[in-house]
Enzyme design. Structure first.
Site, PDB file in Angstrom:
ATOM      1  CE1 TYR A  20      -1.510  16.342 -40.458  1.00 20.12           C
ATOM      2  CE2 TYR A  20      -1.884  15.879 -42.777  1.00 20.12           C
ATOM      3  CZ  TYR A  20      -1.864  16.772 -41.728  1.00 20.12           C
ATOM      4  OH  TYR A  20      -2.192  18.082 -41.929  1.00 20.12           O
ATOM      5  CG  HIS A  21      -4.795  13.217 -44.285  1.00 12.91           C
ATOM      6  ND1 HIS A  21      -3.758  12.660 -44.997  1.00 12.91           N
ATOM      7  CD2 HIS A  21      -4.834  14.515 -44.655  1.00 12.91           C
ATOM      8  CE1 HIS A  21      -3.216  13.593 -45.779  1.00 12.91           C
ATOM      9  NE2 HIS A  21      -3.841  14.723 -45.586  1.00 12.91           N
ATOM     10  CB  THR A  77      -5.864  18.766 -43.848  1.00 11.97           C
ATOM     11  OG1 THR A  77      -5.784  18.181 -45.136  1.00 11.97           O
ATOM     12  CG2 THR A  77      -5.884  17.649 -42.839  1.00 11.97           C
ATOM     13  CB  SER A 122      -1.962   9.513 -44.431  1.00 12.76           C
ATOM     14  OG  SER A 122      -2.137  10.762 -43.764  1.00 12.76           O
ATOM     15  CE  LYS A 167      -3.990  18.478 -39.127  1.00 11.19           C
ATOM     16  NZ  LYS A 167      -3.733  19.665 -38.320  1.00 11.19           N
TER      17      LYS A 167
HETATM   18  N1  LIG Z   1       1.159  23.582 -44.843  1.00  7.44           N
HETATM   19  C1  LIG Z   1       0.131  23.010 -45.451  1.00  7.44           C
HETATM   20  O1  LIG Z   1       0.092  22.829 -46.674  1.00  7.44           O
HETATM   21  C2  LIG Z   1      -1.063  22.585 -44.625  1.00  7.44           C
HETATM   22  C3  LIG Z   1      -2.213  22.153 -45.291  1.00  7.44           C
HETATM   23  C4  LIG Z   1      -3.322  21.771 -44.556  1.00  7.44           C
HETATM   24  C5  LIG Z   1      -3.283  21.816 -43.177  1.00  7.44           C
HETATM   25  N2  LIG Z   1      -2.139  22.231 -42.539  1.00  7.44           N
HETATM   26  C6  LIG Z   1      -2.149  22.280 -41.074  1.00  7.44           C
HETATM   27  O2  LIG Z   1      -1.775  23.584 -40.649  1.00  7.44           O
HETATM   28  C7  LIG Z   1      -1.035  23.506 -39.434  1.00  7.44           C
HETATM   29  C8  LIG Z   1       0.274  24.253 -39.572  1.00  7.44           C
HETATM   30  O3  LIG Z   1       1.001  23.691 -40.657  1.00  7.44           O
HETATM   31  P1  LIG Z   1       2.473  24.132 -41.019  1.00  7.44           P
HETATM   32  O4  LIG Z   1       2.650  23.855 -42.461  1.00  7.44           O
HETATM   33  O5  LIG Z   1       2.720  25.484 -40.485  1.00  7.44           O
HETATM   34  O6  LIG Z   1       3.313  23.051 -40.198  1.00  7.44           O
HETATM   35  P2  LIG Z   1       4.651  23.250 -39.353  1.00  7.44           P
HETATM   36  O7  LIG Z   1       5.127  21.889 -38.982  1.00  7.44           O
HETATM   37  O8  LIG Z   1       5.601  24.128 -40.076  1.00  7.44           O
HETATM   38  O9  LIG Z   1       4.121  24.019 -38.062  1.00  7.44           O
HETATM   39  C9  LIG Z   1       3.622  23.369 -36.926  1.00  7.44           C
HETATM   40  C10 LIG Z   1       4.435  23.855 -35.742  1.00  7.44           C
HETATM   41  O10 LIG Z   1       3.913  23.248 -34.559  1.00  7.44           O
HETATM   42  C11 LIG Z   1       4.979  22.808 -33.757  1.00  7.44           C
HETATM   43  N3  LIG Z   1       4.490  21.682 -32.960  1.00  7.44           N
HETATM   44  C12 LIG Z   1       4.041  20.481 -33.388  1.00  7.44           C
HETATM   45  N4  LIG Z   1       3.696  19.718 -32.345  1.00  7.44           N
HETATM   46  C13 LIG Z   1       3.919  20.460 -31.232  1.00  7.44           C
HETATM   47  C14 LIG Z   1       3.754  20.212 -29.847  1.00  7.44           C
HETATM   48  N5  LIG Z   1       3.317  19.024 -29.385  1.00  7.44           N
HETATM   49  N6  LIG Z   1       4.078  21.191 -28.979  1.00  7.44           N
HETATM   50  C15 LIG Z   1       4.537  22.393 -29.424  1.00  7.44           C
HETATM   51  N7  LIG Z   1       4.720  22.685 -30.732  1.00  7.44           N
HETATM   52  C16 LIG Z   1       4.407  21.711 -31.626  1.00  7.44           C
HETATM   53  C17 LIG Z   1       6.083  22.413 -34.724  1.00  7.44           C
HETATM   54  O11 LIG Z   1       7.362  22.462 -34.140  1.00  7.44           O
HETATM   55  C18 LIG Z   1       5.912  23.437 -35.842  1.00  7.44           C
HETATM   56  O12 LIG Z   1       6.741  24.550 -35.664  1.00  7.44           O
HETATM   57  C19 LIG Z   1      -0.880  22.036 -39.118  1.00  7.44           C
HETATM   58  O13 LIG Z   1      -1.856  21.636 -38.198  1.00  7.44           O
HETATM   59  C20 LIG Z   1      -1.130  21.368 -40.453  1.00  7.44           C
HETATM   60  O14 LIG Z   1      -1.615  20.057 -40.300  1.00  7.44           O
HETATM   61  C21 LIG Z   1      -1.039  22.626 -43.236  1.00  7.44           C
END
Ligand SMILES: NC(=O)c1ccc[n+]([C@@H]2O[C@H](COP(=O)([O-])OP(=O)(O)OC[C@H]3O[C@@H](n4cnc5c(N)ncnc54)[C@H](O)[C@@H]3O)[C@@H](O)[C@H]2O)c1
Length: 504
Positions: free
Chosen positions: A268-269, A222, A266, A272
């Site tokens: 979370y970050h 991120t 945070s 990453k």
């Molecule tokens: N959406 C954003 O704005 C954004 C921005 C920057 C980075 N990201 C990164 O992109 C990725 C996807 O984001 P998103 O918005 O689709 O999030 P999301 O939570 O909708 O999707 C992540 C999926 O992974 C699954 N998951 C999490 N841990 C798991 C585990 N241990 N085993 C199996 N499944 C698991 C969750 O159930 C979820 O369906 C993430 O890594 C997030 O940090 C997202």
């Protein structure tokens, strides 16, 4: 324009089986190939074309019949792509898009995101179907068949078996806990976030080394890993450029190729950032190949595939834990709640529309890095102040949808710089991967208003409005933020720093 990956060769191709004669320490970061042995030749075999025998890896994607032209560059025929986190906001639309492009898509999810949003007492405002119905509709409406398995990523035995069965040629790793506020709730949530994310990635890396070392890993980081350094130092794409120099005490050193400092916002970050180091090391030790994608904040609801049927839509959250800023502001506008800007609202963030983010992913999947190469891409299409985002949402909402919208500044529950310089380098996607953003912020906001105004969705937005105001503070307290000021869109003067986006 030349197709972005036309001149990549077997060296980049996940079907190539390296047959030795190569000192991998010369690969990857330095991009220097150091052949070993008497004949000084690097030889491979092709998993897809065994009839070629042993040969030098010099066939280009353009020349190879296994790679076919698509609108996003050459793509390996029937490419096996595994998506970890397939049920998520991004995983689902990407699965459909890749399926439509002819990839063999597989994936896993443990539905953790659905559970965590329930824990908050919320629900996705765009209703999403159960996975069985999603898969059935994808097959019936789009002709896309997805090999899905409900699975916990940290169940290493199950993951190993699935990867061994599928032998993916690219793995997209979305399966992490994604929310900064969630990781700041209390010690249990902080530990859960870091265990889930850091250990999940670590296990995956070891399994890839053993079973699919040629597969490329697209790991989601991120932009929040970098933070917003008050010095104004540009946020390069992961590593300092070759001509960067550190000066100190009348001496100087080249910084070229070193990882740039991270300053996460945070726990979370921080998870990453830990992933970043683990992936970087795995590329170095085992010659895995990875794009670490520093993704900006995603906004929106639209891709052609998710719009094809109500059961194919992707989730959209608006609660204080999981809602991202544009998505929250649009739902708040529809509820008549003044848009919740934290603190000064002068925080600048990199953002990108869902549809554009999906295109970037396809282009990166189509252009795997070299063995041992750890590469970082800053995936954003624009920089916006939070205050400006609120103004833009209010403008589109009032002009196109007749809404009367106010903005409120709240005490900031986070610890973050509220005014800061922000210069981001994001040139690899355009220069190396042929990606140019197609979806302006205003356009996607308009699409969101269209979709979210549907009766069923409006009802769902209305049902859970108590989860909107932030109560999770970085101090660990649970307390609603006080209102500092309420104002009308456009009332605030342009002031402070402006974001600088370097795409050249
Ligand atoms: N959406 C954003 O704005 C954004 C921005 C920057 C980075 N990201 C990164 O992109 C990725 C996807 O984001 P998103 O918005 O689709 O999030 P999301 O939570 O909708 O999707 C992540 C999926 O992974 C699954 N998951 C999490 N841990 C798991 C585990 N241990 N085993 C199996 N499944 C698991 C969750 O159930 C979820 O369906 C993430 O890594 C997030 O940090 C997202």
């Amino acid at each position: 324009m030349e197709i972005h990956n036309a001149n990549k060769t077997c060296w980049n191709c996940p079907a190539a089986i390296l047959k030795g004669n190569v000192d991998f320490r010369g690969c990857g970061q330095s991009r220097r190939i150091v052949p070993k042995g008497d004949d000084k030749q690097l030889m491979i075999e092709c998993a897809r074309r065994p009839e070629l025998g042993h040969y030098e890896p010099s066939i280009t994607f353009e020349q190879c019949p296994e790679w076919r032209e698509t609108e996003f560059g050459y793509l390996l025929k029937d490419m096996r792509v595994m998506i970890l986190g397939l049920d998520g906001y991004l995983g689902w639309p990407l699965a459909l898009k890749l399926g439509k492009l002819g990839c063999k898509v597989s994936g896993v999810d443990n539905y953790l995101r659905r559970d965590m949003v329930m824990e908050k007492g919320s629900h996705t405002v765009v209703p999403i179907a159960r996975m069985t119905d999603r898969l059935k509709t994808a097959s019936e409406v789009l002709g896309v068949n997805i090999n899905f398995r409900q699975m916990e990523l940290n169940d290493l035995k199950a993951l190993r078996e699935f990867i061994d069965e599928v032998k993916p040629e690219a793995i997209v790793h979305y399966a992490e806990i994604t929310a900064a506020p969630y990781s700041m709730v209390d010690v249990e949530h902080a530990i859960k976030t870091q265990k889930n994310n850091v250990l999940g990635t670590m296990g995956l890396l070891w399994i890839m080394k053993d079973i699919v070392p040629m597969s490329s890993l697209l790991k989601l980081g991120t932009m929040g890993e970098y933070g917003s350094p008050l010095t104004g130092r540009p946020l390069f794409e992961g590593m300092f450029p070759n001509d960067a120099v550190l000066q100190w005490d009348d001496r100087e050193w080249s910084m070229g190729g070193e990882l740039t400092p991270r300053d996460p916002h945070s726990f979370y970050h921080v998870s990453k950032v830990q992933d970043t180091y683990n992936v970087y090391e795995a590329c170095k030790y085992w010659w895995l190949r990875s794009y670490d994608i520093m993704q900006g904040v995603i906004f929106g609801v639209h891709t052609d595939e998710v719009a094809a049927h109500p059961d194919l839509r992707t989730r959209l959250d608006y609660d204080e834990w999981f809602g991202t800023v544009v998505n929250r502001f649009v739902t708040q506008s529809l509820l008549g709640i003044p848009l919740t800007v934290y603190g000064e609202g002068e925080q600048i963030r990199g953002m990108i529309a869902l549809e554009d983010a999906m295109e970037c992913m396809v282009r990166l999947i189509a252009a795997p890095p070299e063995p041992g190469q750890y590469d970082v891409v800053n995936q954003i299409s624009g920089l916006y102040k939070i205050r400006e985002v609120a103004d833009t949402v209010a403008e589109v909402g009032s002009e196109n949808h007749g809404l009367d919208i106010e903005i409120q500044r709240l005490e900031n529950p986070r610890v973050e710089a509220e005014r800061h310089p922000f210069e981001v380098v994001s040139s690899k996607l355009s220069k190396e991967h042929g990606f140019f953003p197609n979806v302006p912020l205003e356009k996607e906001i308009d699409r969101m208003f269209e979709l979210l105004s549907e009766d069923e969705i409006m009802n769902r937005i209305d049902q859970k409005k108590h989860v909107i105001m932030p109560v999770t503070r970085w101090s660990g307290e649970k307390k609603e933020s006080g209102v500092l000021e309420v104002y009308k869109p456009g009332e605030k003067k342009e002031e402070g720093y402006k974001g600088i986006l370097d795409t050249e």
